[in-house]
Write a protein that holds these residues in place. Sequence first.
Motif: not given
Length: 56
Positions: A3-24
């Motif tokens: 989970i920690k890595q998932l969040i770290t990776d997500a926060l490096q994405l554009p704002t509009n891609a974060i929710a999709y990345h985390i859900s997927k």
Amino acid sequence: MEIKQLITDALQLPTNAIAYHISKSLTELYPDREMVEGNECAFDLEAYARDGQLRI
């Protein structure tokens, strides 16, 4: 991926891609679980469950 890595990776994405990345990613990490998503920030999961909408 933990989970920690998932969040770290997500926060490096554009704002509009974060929710999709985390859900997927969560559905890939936990294929035997269900996910409830919504766009309402005041969503009350406990009220949703009390109303009989939640299946466990």
